[in-house]
Enzyme design. Sequence first.
Site, PDB file in Angstrom:
ATOM      1  N   TYR A  25     -54.080  16.099  28.928  1.00 27.55           N
ATOM      2  CA  TYR A  25     -54.397  17.518  28.764  1.00 27.55           C
ATOM      3  C   TYR A  25     -53.766  18.425  29.820  1.00 27.55           C
ATOM      4  CZ  TYR A  25     -57.850  15.524  25.633  1.00 27.55           C
ATOM      5  OH  TYR A  25     -58.453  14.814  24.632  1.00 27.55           O
ATOM      6  N   HIS A 102     -55.021  22.338  19.157  1.00 21.34           N
ATOM      7  CA  HIS A 102     -55.250  21.137  19.968  1.00 21.34           C
ATOM      8  C   HIS A 102     -54.192  21.092  21.048  1.00 21.34           C
ATOM      9  CE1 HIS A 102     -58.328  19.602  17.367  1.00 21.34           C
ATOM     10  NE2 HIS A 102     -57.563  19.933  16.341  1.00 21.34           N
TER      11      HIS A 102
END
Length: 148
Positions: A25, A102
């Site tokens: 991430y 996302h």
Amino acid sequence: MDATTVLVLNGPNLNLLGEREPEVYGHRTLADVERVCRAAAAAHGLTVECRQSNHEGTLIDWVQEGRRGIAGIVLNAGGYTHTSVALRDAVSACQVPVVEVHISDIGAREAFRHHSYLTDVCAHHVIGRGVPGYVAAIDWIASSRDAD
């Protein structure tokens, strides 16, 4: 909220951005996400309301709250993307565009992440583009307003 508002909703564990799995991430935090969203919206004369919850029902309530009368919703449902029919049903009731976002490429991750219950009810998708994906989502909502 009004017709110039973009509601940016982040689901479970996104409050841990910058700490949780930075190799997946990145190192940017949720505060960084909110900052870039506000800047992107301002560039289009829009405002942003950012919210995050680890609770499915809270996200559903927020989607329902924003389902009409605003510019659109940017939704990163986190793990609920792959599990929540109830969240899907809330999105399907929206009369404003909902953009699924996302940070990581869910199609390149574990097999259980490949299916999204949201894909067929969202107007647009930004997948695997990191934090800049939120900007792309806001840009898309702004351009869809301009097309009207």
